[in-house]
Design a protein around this motif. Sequence first.
Motif, short mmCIF file in Angstrom:
data_model
loop_
_atom_site.label_atom_id
_atom_site.label_comp_id
_atom_site.label_asym_id
_atom_site.label_seq_id
_atom_site.Cartn_x
_atom_site.Cartn_y
_atom_site.Cartn_z
N LEU A 129 0.83 -1.20 0.00
CA LEU A 129 0.00 0.00 0.00
C LEU A 129 0.87 1.25 0.00
CD1 LEU A 129 -2.98 -0.58 2.48
CD2 LEU A 129 -3.11 -0.03 0.06
N MET A 130 1.94 1.20 0.78
CA MET A 130 2.88 2.32 0.84
C MET A 130 4.26 1.80 0.42
SD MET A 130 3.72 4.88 4.04
CE MET A 130 2.09 5.60 4.05
N PRO A 131 4.58 1.83 -0.86
CA PRO A 131 5.83 1.26 -1.38
C PRO A 131 7.09 1.86 -0.78
CG PRO A 131 4.30 1.74 -3.16
CD PRO A 131 3.73 2.38 -1.94
N SER A 132 7.00 3.08 -0.27
CA SER A 132 8.20 3.75 0.24
C SER A 132 8.82 3.02 1.43
CB SER A 132 7.87 5.19 0.64
OG SER A 132 6.87 5.21 1.64
N VAL A 133 8.04 2.22 2.17
CA VAL A 133 8.60 1.52 3.33
C VAL A 133 9.65 0.49 2.91
CG1 VAL A 133 6.48 1.84 4.65
CG2 VAL A 133 6.85 -0.29 3.41
N ALA A 134 9.56 0.02 1.67
CA ALA A 134 10.53 -0.98 1.19
C ALA A 134 11.90 -0.36 0.95
CB ALA A 134 10.03 -1.63 -0.09
N HIS A 135 11.95 0.97 0.87
CA HIS A 135 13.23 1.65 0.60
C HIS A 135 13.92 2.12 1.87
CE1 HIS A 135 12.10 1.46 -3.58
NE2 HIS A 135 11.00 2.15 -3.36
N ALA A 136 13.31 1.89 3.02
CA ALA A 136 13.92 2.29 4.29
C ALA A 136 15.18 1.47 4.54
CB ALA A 136 12.92 2.11 5.43
N GLN A 137 16.22 2.13 5.00
CA GLN A 137 17.50 1.46 5.28
C GLN A 137 17.47 0.86 6.68
OE1 GLN A 137 19.88 1.09 2.89
NE2 GLN A 137 18.36 2.07 1.57
N VAL A 138 16.88 -0.31 6.79
CA VAL A 138 16.78 -1.00 8.08
C VAL A 138 17.44 -2.38 7.94
CG1 VAL A 138 15.24 -1.80 9.90
CG2 VAL A 138 14.58 0.17 8.48
N LYS A 139 18.28 -2.70 8.91
CA LYS A 139 18.95 -4.00 8.87
C LYS A 139 17.93 -5.12 9.03
CE LYS A 139 23.36 -2.39 10.74
NZ LYS A 139 24.33 -2.51 11.85
N PRO A 140 18.03 -6.17 8.22
CA PRO A 140 17.09 -7.30 8.36
C PRO A 140 17.41 -8.12 9.61
CG PRO A 140 18.75 -7.82 6.73
CD PRO A 140 18.98 -6.37 7.11
N ILE A 141 16.43 -8.89 10.03
CA ILE A 141 16.63 -9.78 11.17
C ILE A 141 16.62 -11.23 10.70
CG2 ILE A 141 14.22 -10.18 11.83
CD1 ILE A 141 15.18 -9.59 14.77
N SER A 142 16.77 -11.41 9.39
CA SER A 142 16.73 -12.76 8.81
C SER A 142 17.88 -13.64 9.27
CB SER A 142 16.73 -12.67 7.28
OG SER A 142 17.80 -11.88 6.82
N HIS A 143 18.99 -13.03 9.72
CA HIS A 143 20.11 -13.85 10.19
C HIS A 143 19.72 -14.63 11.44
CE1 HIS A 143 20.40 -10.29 12.75
NE2 HIS A 143 21.19 -10.98 13.56
N LEU A 144 18.68 -14.19 12.14
CA LEU A 144 18.15 -14.93 13.28
C LEU A 144 16.96 -15.80 12.87
CD1 LEU A 144 18.23 -12.19 16.09
CD2 LEU A 144 19.86 -14.04 15.71
N SER A 145 16.03 -15.22 12.14
CA SER A 145 14.82 -15.96 11.79
C SER A 145 15.10 -17.13 10.86
CB SER A 145 13.79 -15.03 11.14
OG SER A 145 14.28 -14.51 9.92
N ASP A 146 16.14 -17.02 10.03
CA ASP A 146 16.46 -18.09 9.10
C ASP A 146 17.04 -19.32 9.79
OD1 ASP A 146 15.52 -16.62 7.01
OD2 ASP A 146 17.46 -16.11 6.17
N ARG A 147 17.37 -19.20 11.06
CA ARG A 147 17.87 -20.36 11.80
C ARG A 147 16.73 -21.33 12.17
NH1 ARG A 147 22.04 -17.72 16.25
NH2 ARG A 147 23.29 -16.51 14.78
N ILE A 148 15.52 -20.84 12.08
CA ILE A 148 14.38 -21.64 12.50
C ILE A 148 13.84 -22.41 11.30
CG2 ILE A 148 12.11 -21.60 13.58
CD1 ILE A 148 12.89 -18.83 14.72
N PRO A 149 13.91 -23.74 11.30
CA PRO A 149 13.45 -24.52 10.15
C PRO A 149 11.95 -24.46 9.96
CG PRO A 149 14.05 -25.97 11.96
CD PRO A 149 14.45 -24.59 12.38
N THR A 150 11.53 -24.41 8.72
CA THR A 150 10.11 -24.35 8.41
C THR A 150 9.36 -25.55 8.99
OG1 THR A 150 10.63 -23.20 6.35
CG2 THR A 150 8.45 -24.19 6.51
N SER A 151 10.01 -26.69 9.06
CA SER A 151 9.36 -27.90 9.57
C SER A 151 8.96 -27.76 11.04
CB SER A 151 10.29 -29.11 9.42
OG SER A 151 11.51 -28.90 10.12
N LYS A 152 9.56 -26.80 11.75
CA LYS A 152 9.23 -26.59 13.16
C LYS A 152 8.05 -25.64 13.36
CE LYS A 152 12.62 -28.91 15.23
NZ LYS A 152 12.38 -29.97 16.21
N ILE A 153 7.60 -25.00 12.28
CA ILE A 153 6.57 -23.99 12.39
C ILE A 153 5.20 -24.58 12.11
CG2 ILE A 153 5.79 -21.74 11.54
CD1 ILE A 153 8.44 -21.65 12.99
#
Length: 327
Positions: A129-153
């Motif tokens: 809805l507001m495309p500008s939020v995708a351009h914000a310079q914010v560090k991702p937290i995927s380095h933590l969330s990617d440790r969790i296997p999909t099979s556990k969710i």
Amino acid sequence: MIKCFSANSSDLQLAQPATANAKELLAHALSPVYRVMIGILIVTVFMIVGLWLSGNGTQAGSFGLARILVPDEARHMVWQNGFGVLDLHQEETPKAIADKEIANVIYGKALVAPSSGLMLAKQQTVALLMPSVAHAQVKPISHLSDRIPTSKIDPQALDSKLMVSIQNQRAVADFFEKKYKLDRAKIEEYVSNTVLIAKEVNIDPVLLLAVISVESNFNPLTKSQAGAEGLMQVMTSIHKDKYAMYGGATDAVKPEVNIRVGAYILKYLIATSGSLRNGLKYYVGAANADNDGGYTDKVMAERNRLIGLCQPATKNKLTLNGKDLRS
């Protein structure tokens, strides 16, 4: 004399292949013995050096030599990259491709693919809805969330794909705007951030929106007596380590930061507790309590309302006494 010499020569020529065959058979028969002897020699050397290390203040056992010969950095490189190299030579199934972005164990190193997390969200051109939020310079937290296997969710907590539609995002924004009398630009910002972050963390944005609604009524300045802050009401004092990469606890209430940290915590709790409902109970801090005061039911009810908004109503549906009529 010549005949005698010729006869002897013929005998020697016949004897040579027999001798060669005998040597070959002997070598073949002794090869296992050679392997065993070499193995014993290697183990002996390994044990001697290991015992020598133990007696010289290194605190290394007989098998601790491996830790000296192969440093931690090298082992981490092998674990992090080795399996990825093997995957290049295998034909991947759709499930393998989906799971490639996460590690095999919750506490292990993440096998982060280049297309995971926030990079994946941006590369896929997320409709917002507001495309500008995708351009914000914010560090991702995927380095933590990617440790969790999909099979556990719990499958209920995975992306339902309902929010990929701008029409559905607008319907949800309309709902919250009317419910909480919110500024339209702000609610579009919160919804867009949630959709983007949900893709980064690999969790259902509808679930996150339901949690935000119940936790804070979409007021980022809400703070509980226990110290929970922001849209997702994260306990700042407990999760200082996660806020450190965002500039510290002073930025804990920023929506783009608070939703990221809260989404990761929720995903982690769902994985470790075994189900969506248990994860919500843990999230509200009632893990050891008999009940959570109705919190889980509230979130699930809000989630179901949002799903109802996003799912198109069946057209031309005929009923008789409450029962469907099918031609």
